[in-house]
Every structure is written in C-alpha cells, then in structure tokens.
Design a protein around this motif. Structure first.
Motif, PDB file in Angstrom:
ATOM      1  N   HIS A   1       0.831  -1.205   0.000  1.00 32.97           N
ATOM      2  CA  HIS A   1       0.000   0.000   0.000  1.00 32.97           C
ATOM      3  C   HIS A   1       0.868   1.259   0.000  1.00 32.97           C
ATOM      4  CE1 HIS A   1      -3.442   2.551   0.727  1.00 32.97           C
ATOM      5  NE2 HIS A   1      -2.772   3.105   1.716  1.00 32.97           N
ATOM      6  N   VAL A   2       1.869   1.304   0.859  1.00 29.66           N
ATOM      7  CA  VAL A   2       2.767   2.460   0.929  1.00 29.66           C
ATOM      8  C   VAL A   2       3.515   2.621  -0.389  1.00 29.66           C
ATOM      9  CG1 VAL A   2       4.857   3.366   2.040  1.00 29.66           C
ATOM     10  CG2 VAL A   2       3.010   2.415   3.430  1.00 29.66           C
ATOM     11  N   LEU A   3       3.981   1.526  -0.952  1.00 28.16           N
ATOM     12  CA  LEU A   3       4.696   1.594  -2.224  1.00 28.16           C
ATOM     13  C   LEU A   3       3.799   2.078  -3.358  1.00 28.16           C
ATOM     14  CD1 LEU A   3       6.789  -1.682  -1.929  1.00 28.16           C
ATOM     15  CD2 LEU A   3       7.698   0.651  -1.991  1.00 28.16           C
ATOM     16  N   MET A   4       2.547   1.628  -3.379  1.00 24.55           N
ATOM     17  CA  MET A   4       1.619   2.064  -4.424  1.00 24.55           C
ATOM     18  C   MET A   4       1.314   3.558  -4.282  1.00 24.55           C
ATOM     19  SD  MET A   4       1.040  -0.480  -6.437  1.00 24.55           S
ATOM     20  CE  MET A   4      -0.436  -0.054  -7.336  1.00 24.55           C
ATOM     21  N   GLU A   5       1.166   4.029  -3.060  1.00 21.19           N
ATOM     22  CA  GLU A   5       0.933   5.461  -2.831  1.00 21.19           C
ATOM     23  C   GLU A   5       2.155   6.272  -3.262  1.00 21.19           C
ATOM     24  OE1 GLU A   5      -1.839   7.156  -1.666  1.00 21.19           O
ATOM     25  OE2 GLU A   5      -2.859   5.236  -1.941  1.00 21.19           O
ATOM     26  N   THR A   6       3.341   5.781  -2.930  1.00 20.42           N
ATOM     27  CA  THR A   6       4.574   6.455  -3.318  1.00 20.42           C
ATOM     28  C   THR A   6       4.717   6.465  -4.831  1.00 20.42           C
ATOM     29  OG1 THR A   6       5.600   5.718  -1.259  1.00 20.42           O
ATOM     30  CG2 THR A   6       7.080   6.500  -2.995  1.00 20.42           C
TER      31      THR A   6
ATOM     32  N   VAL B   1      13.695  11.048 -10.621  1.00 23.64           N
ATOM     33  CA  VAL B   1      12.340  10.598 -10.290  1.00 23.64           C
ATOM     34  C   VAL B   1      12.009   9.334 -11.078  1.00 23.64           C
ATOM     35  CG1 VAL B   1       9.881  11.194 -10.415  1.00 23.64           C
ATOM     36  CG2 VAL B   1      11.536  12.898  -9.631  1.00 23.64           C
ATOM     37  N   LYS B   2      12.395   9.303 -12.337  1.00 15.44           N
ATOM     38  CA  LYS B   2      12.150   8.127 -13.175  1.00 15.44           C
ATOM     39  C   LYS B   2      12.864   6.894 -12.614  1.00 15.44           C
ATOM     40  CE  LYS B   2      12.074   7.019 -18.065  1.00 15.44           C
ATOM     41  NZ  LYS B   2      12.435   7.472 -19.412  1.00 15.44           N
ATOM     42  N   ASP B   3      14.086   7.063 -12.138  1.00 11.53           N
ATOM     43  CA  ASP B   3      14.840   5.954 -11.544  1.00 11.53           C
ATOM     44  C   ASP B   3      14.201   5.496 -10.235  1.00 11.53           C
ATOM     45  OD1 ASP B   3      17.111   4.156 -11.542  1.00 11.53           O
ATOM     46  OD2 ASP B   3      17.901   5.373  -9.882  1.00 11.53           O
ATOM     47  N   ASP B   4      13.758   6.447  -9.419  1.00 13.89           N
ATOM     48  CA  ASP B   4      13.069   6.102  -8.170  1.00 13.89           C
ATOM     49  C   ASP B   4      11.781   5.334  -8.464  1.00 13.89           C
ATOM     50  OD1 ASP B   4      15.023   7.283  -6.640  1.00 13.89           O
ATOM     51  OD2 ASP B   4      13.880   9.121  -6.240  1.00 13.89           O
ATOM     52  N   LEU B   5      11.062   5.759  -9.476  1.00 17.97           N
ATOM     53  CA  LEU B   5       9.825   5.092  -9.871  1.00 17.97           C
ATOM     54  C   LEU B   5      10.098   3.650 -10.305  1.00 17.97           C
ATOM     55  CD1 LEU B   5       6.807   5.542 -10.258  1.00 17.97           C
ATOM     56  CD2 LEU B   5       7.292   6.420 -12.527  1.00 17.97           C
ATOM     57  N   ARG B   6      11.171   3.450 -11.048  1.00 18.81           N
ATOM     58  CA  ARG B   6      11.560   2.099 -11.476  1.00 18.81           C
ATOM     59  C   ARG B   6      11.884   1.217 -10.270  1.00 18.81           C
ATOM     60  NH1 ARG B   6      16.089  -0.295 -11.728  1.00 18.81           N
ATOM     61  NH2 ARG B   6      17.301   1.590 -11.381  1.00 18.81           N
ATOM     62  N   LYS B   7      12.594   1.762  -9.291  1.00 14.43           N
ATOM     63  CA  LYS B   7      12.945   1.005  -8.081  1.00 14.43           C
ATOM     64  C   LYS B   7      11.703   0.635  -7.279  1.00 14.43           C
ATOM     65  CE  LYS B   7      17.509   3.093  -7.633  1.00 14.43           C
ATOM     66  NZ  LYS B   7      18.312   4.066  -6.856  1.00 14.43           N
ATOM     67  N   ILE B   8      10.769   1.578  -7.160  1.00 16.77           N
ATOM     68  CA  ILE B   8       9.514   1.319  -6.443  1.00 16.77           C
ATOM     69  C   ILE B   8       8.756   0.181  -7.122  1.00 16.77           C
ATOM     70  CG2 ILE B   8       7.219   2.292  -5.955  1.00 16.77           C
ATOM     71  CD1 ILE B   8       9.239   3.440  -4.055  1.00 16.77           C
ATOM     72  N   GLU B   9       8.682   0.220  -8.446  1.00 13.78           N
ATOM     73  CA  GLU B   9       7.965  -0.820  -9.184  1.00 13.78           C
ATOM     74  C   GLU B   9       8.623  -2.180  -9.016  1.00 13.78           C
ATOM     75  OE1 GLU B   9       7.592   0.843 -13.120  1.00 13.78           O
ATOM     76  OE2 GLU B   9       5.897   2.095 -12.498  1.00 13.78           O
ATOM     77  N   GLN B  10       9.944  -2.224  -8.960  1.00 13.25           N
ATOM     78  CA  GLN B  10      10.651  -3.487  -8.714  1.00 13.25           C
ATOM     79  C   GLN B  10      10.320  -4.030  -7.328  1.00 13.25           C
ATOM     80  OE1 GLN B  10      14.781  -2.527  -9.359  1.00 13.25           O
ATOM     81  NE2 GLN B  10      14.721  -3.232 -11.480  1.00 13.25           N
TER      82      GLN B  10
END
Length: 85
Positions: free
Chosen positions: A16-21, A42-51
């Motif tokens: 849930h926290v990751l999806m919100e982030t 931001v794009k790199d952070d987004l990729r890490k969150i998705e992983q």
C-alpha cells in the motif's frame, strides 16, 4: 541473522505504501520537463519502487495490482469469488 518472513498484513501495508509512493512519483514525473535533471532521478526512483512492488506481489502486473488494491488485497476472498465466475 535470520530474516523473519513478513505476515500478510505487513506485506499489504508495504505494498500500500509503495503504491501510494508510486502514484506520487508518477504525478511528479508528469509535472517535470524531460530536460529537467530531476526528471531522470524521479524516473529511476519510480523504477525502483515498481521493482519492490513486484518483489512483494510475485511479479504481478502493477496495473492489475492497482485495480484490485482497494478490495482484493484487503479481502482475499474477492479474488476467489472473481476466479470462480
């Protein structure tokens, strides 16, 4: 040290926290110009969150998780009911 397995609720909270982030980062990415130096960060952070989301959910497609987050993750019976139909 042994790493203790997370409970279902702990995994749910993390997802849930990751999806919100992820949603927050996507909004930020949409506001930025591609030429902006922050855009790539931001794009790199987004990729890490998705992983990390995929690691918690067993590689389920993120769009599928996003659609079912509101009810099936909170109530696993929803998935069983929809599979039976």
């Amino acid at each position: 040290m042994e790493r203790q397995e997370l409970t279902y609720v702990e995994k749910l909270q993390s997802v849930h926290v990751l999806m919100e982030t992820r949603q927050m980062l996507q909004s930020k990415l949409n506001e930025l110009e591609p030429a902006n130096e922050t855009f790539e960060v931001v794009k790199d952070d987004l990729r890490k969150i998705e992983q990390e989301i995929k690691a918690y959910t067993g590689d389920l497609p993120i769009d599928e998780i996003d659609q079912s987050m509101s009810h099936s993750l909170f109530n696993p019976a929803v998935i069983e009911e929809s599979d039976e139909r």
